[in-house]
Motif scaffolding. Sequence first.
Motif, mmCIF file in Angstrom:
data_model
loop_
_atom_site.group_PDB
_atom_site.id
_atom_site.type_symbol
_atom_site.label_atom_id
_atom_site.label_comp_id
_atom_site.label_asym_id
_atom_site.label_seq_id
_atom_site.Cartn_x
_atom_site.Cartn_y
_atom_site.Cartn_z
ATOM 1 N N VAL A 418 0.857 -1.183 0.000
ATOM 2 C CA VAL A 418 0.000 0.000 0.000
ATOM 3 C C VAL A 418 0.898 1.239 0.000
ATOM 4 C CG1 VAL A 418 -1.777 1.280 1.212
ATOM 5 C CG2 VAL A 418 -1.824 -1.227 1.217
ATOM 6 N N ARG A 419 0.723 2.087 -1.031
ATOM 7 C CA ARG A 419 1.548 3.280 -1.175
ATOM 8 C C ARG A 419 0.672 4.518 -1.100
ATOM 9 N NH1 ARG A 419 6.636 2.056 -2.874
ATOM 10 N NH2 ARG A 419 7.008 4.217 -3.530
ATOM 11 N N ASP A 420 1.302 5.648 -0.752
ATOM 12 C CA ASP A 420 0.595 6.915 -0.618
ATOM 13 C C ASP A 420 0.719 7.709 -1.916
ATOM 14 O OD1 ASP A 420 -0.169 6.981 2.323
ATOM 15 O OD2 ASP A 420 1.978 6.550 2.438
ATOM 16 N N GLY A 421 -0.313 8.503 -2.208
ATOM 17 C CA GLY A 421 -0.278 9.322 -3.407
ATOM 18 C C GLY A 421 -1.232 10.489 -3.322
ATOM 19 N N LEU A 422 -1.059 11.428 -4.288
ATOM 20 C CA LEU A 422 -1.966 12.556 -4.454
ATOM 21 C C LEU A 422 -2.709 12.360 -5.764
ATOM 22 C CD1 LEU A 422 0.317 15.545 -3.362
ATOM 23 C CD2 LEU A 422 -1.449 14.422 -2.011
ATOM 24 N N LEU A 423 -4.056 12.318 -5.717
ATOM 25 C CA LEU A 423 -4.876 12.036 -6.892
ATOM 26 C C LEU A 423 -5.464 13.322 -7.457
ATOM 27 C CD1 LEU A 423 -6.431 10.107 -8.814
ATOM 28 C CD2 LEU A 423 -8.236 10.032 -7.070
ATOM 29 N N SER A 424 -5.315 13.489 -8.784
ATOM 30 C CA SER A 424 -5.981 14.558 -9.529
ATOM 31 C C SER A 424 -6.647 13.926 -10.735
ATOM 32 C CB SER A 424 -4.972 15.625 -9.981
ATOM 33 O OG SER A 424 -4.363 16.252 -8.875
ATOM 34 N N THR A 425 -7.879 14.351 -11.048
ATOM 35 C CA THR A 425 -8.626 13.757 -12.160
ATOM 36 C C THR A 425 -9.139 14.856 -13.088
ATOM 37 O OG1 THR A 425 -10.712 13.776 -10.919
ATOM 38 C CG2 THR A 425 -9.348 11.796 -10.767
ATOM 39 N N GLU A 426 -9.384 14.463 -14.343
ATOM 40 C CA GLU A 426 -9.918 15.375 -15.350
ATOM 41 C C GLU A 426 -10.764 14.557 -16.319
ATOM 42 O OE1 GLU A 426 -10.876 18.888 -16.814
ATOM 43 O OE2 GLU A 426 -9.340 18.723 -15.254
ATOM 44 N N SER A 427 -11.962 15.062 -16.652
ATOM 45 C CA SER A 427 -12.840 14.368 -17.603
ATOM 46 C C SER A 427 -12.363 14.642 -19.026
ATOM 47 C CB SER A 427 -14.293 14.837 -17.446
ATOM 48 O OG SER A 427 -14.782 14.518 -16.165
ATOM 49 N N ILE A 428 -12.279 13.587 -19.851
ATOM 50 C CA ILE A 428 -11.877 13.706 -21.244
ATOM 51 C C ILE A 428 -12.791 12.834 -22.089
ATOM 52 C CG2 ILE A 428 -9.469 14.211 -20.723
ATOM 53 C CD1 ILE A 428 -8.790 11.327 -21.376
ATOM 54 N N ASN A 429 -12.684 12.991 -23.420
ATOM 55 C CA ASN A 429 -13.474 12.197 -24.352
ATOM 56 C C ASN A 429 -12.530 11.490 -25.306
ATOM 57 O OD1 ASN A 429 -15.130 11.733 -26.951
ATOM 58 N ND2 ASN A 429 -16.700 12.276 -25.462
ATOM 59 N N VAL A 430 -12.620 10.161 -25.362
ATOM 60 C CA VAL A 430 -11.748 9.365 -26.224
ATOM 61 C C VAL A 430 -12.613 8.612 -27.218
ATOM 62 C CG1 VAL A 430 -10.028 7.537 -26.318
ATOM 63 C CG2 VAL A 430 -10.061 9.115 -24.385
#
Length: 673
Positions: A418-430
């Motif tokens: 189990v590792r730590d992280g910073l999550l950022s998301t963005e909606s896109i269209n593929v």
Amino acid sequence: MQIAMKKWTERRNSTGKSSDSRKLISLEQTGSGDEQWDKPVNILLVDDRPENLMSLEAVLDSPDYRLVSVQTGQEALRWVLKEEFALILLDVQMPGLNGFETAKLIKQRERSRHIPIIFVTAISKANEHVEQGYAAGAIDYIFKPFHSNTLKMKVEQFVQLYRKKRQIEHQRQMLHLSTLELQNANYRYVQAMLELQKSEALSRTIVETSADTILTLDEKGAILSSNPIVEPMFGYSLQEVLHEPIGKLLVWEGDIAEGLQEGMIEACGLRKDQTSFPIDLQVGKATVHQQHIFVCSIRDITERKQFEAERRRYYQELESLVSERTQELRLSQELFQKNFQASPCLIAIRSCVDGRYIDVNQSWLDYTGYTYEEVKNCASDRIIQAPSLKQRYADKAIDLYDAFRNVNIHFLTKAGEVRDGLLSTESINVHGVSCVLSVITDITERVYLEKEMARLDRLHLIGEMAAGIAHEIRNPMTTVRGFLQLGKKQDGGAVKPFLDIMITELDRANTIITEFLTLAKNKTNDLQRKNLFQVIDPLLPLVQAEASLAGKNLQTMLDECPPVDLDEKEMCQLFLNLALNGLEAMETDGTLTIKMYPKDNAVVLEIIDEGPGIQEELLEKIWTPFFTTKEQGTGLGLAVCYSIANRHHAKIEVSSSSKGSVFTVRLPIPQDE
């Protein structure tokens, strides 16, 4: 038992089905000529005495008759229901249903009421009997004994009447057939005339209202007729173009009459003012009274040509714009792909529809330990909940629902880490599919360093405190202990037990201070290259003795390991602290397991107990000085172990569950080994 006597003189005829009155009856169904009248006719003989039936059959035997003999009225009624008969010879005196009753029932039925019935009887010729027979429906009487020729002549006459009746019916049907054919022919003629009139009216309307010039030409190309649109299109009146050659309206090279072919071509029209314009010329050919007539449709396509020119110019501009945008898009895709693959962050593209992974970058694969084939199109989630959002999202993939910016999360590797992280998301269209771009910045090392720095800062502070106050505390304690010992020797009275207690507590305080000094950051240690087995092997009998006294078990699994740099005294203290803590945590009959083995350039020492485990919220606090869950503990044992491991550049970790705890110490193997 009555015996039905039947004689079949000819083959049976199949009965045809009646057709609807609106449909034509074909000759094949009804029969034609003498073929239908040559068939044997049915005659029903009814008498309860077989000898009478045989007598009648002998008299009437003929290939023109099909004689059906029955002995009861009931049988006669059944045959009448099934077959059609030209004549019925019916005996009057019969048991059960007599002749009069049988005749009445036959006459009551619509289909059989027309069948002639001749009573054959041997009873009295009294008028009342004869009248009763005629009232029942008979047309004649024959009295037994009868004259055979007379009977044959009567039957023949009735048969002839039957055949005439059938012939008249056939003629009536044929007449009806002819009438229907004439009516249908007349109906088709009327319909054809109506369609012709409608087609003529429609054609005239189309020609007169058409936006095209419609001309009819003879074989030499002379104009025979035209619609009114010729004047606004060409500038000529209708009278000015009639009987003129078609070349007057067209720009044409060569003989127009020879060049006229069926189909559509593009040409140039010529107006009265000698200006030309583009046209579509459609030619059709017809033959009327053995003469070829050409029908020409001329459409002005000036606007269409202008539109096509404008469209070509627009397409050229659009192609140029598309080419530029394609180049920009290609460059953008290349930049995105390079950034996507070269980024040190974990980047994944997932479908919002089914949650499957569409693509991941190399960093994602390196950190998680999966191969690209294991991840591509996989719908199982690899992100553990963010601690602050755990209650909101339960076990769902948080990156598929909301947009986030630098949210602290945990993610799971293939090896289970189990590792730590910073999550950022963005909606896109593929490719028309709604997707989400998830970017995870791995901060596991940073979080670890922050925790280590905080812990080391606390240890440093405690070490400085220990170094500052230990000397000042030990001096008065030594003086007090000396005077207590002196008083114990001089006075062995009643206070001696209290003096012993005071000396014991002073020794315990001195021990705590000694352990407290171990936490000092500036404490020096003597690191020497030794085998860890040589350090802990002499201590195993001591641990075994403690386990035996408490009714517990000790199990060791010690593999051969390379030597490491260590301080023997401190490593003994670390081992004893962890081993004794494990024994204290277990109930009677519990087993303490000690393992030692090499792994990943380190010598691993594991102390495994079977106690109740450590609560999850306490795991981060157990290394803090003076924090303890024991009633008599000082809270310095694990803190000292952590300080010793830090001075040996080793890692000490703990994992716990309801089945017990595992303390793991990883001592690095020197690189020159």
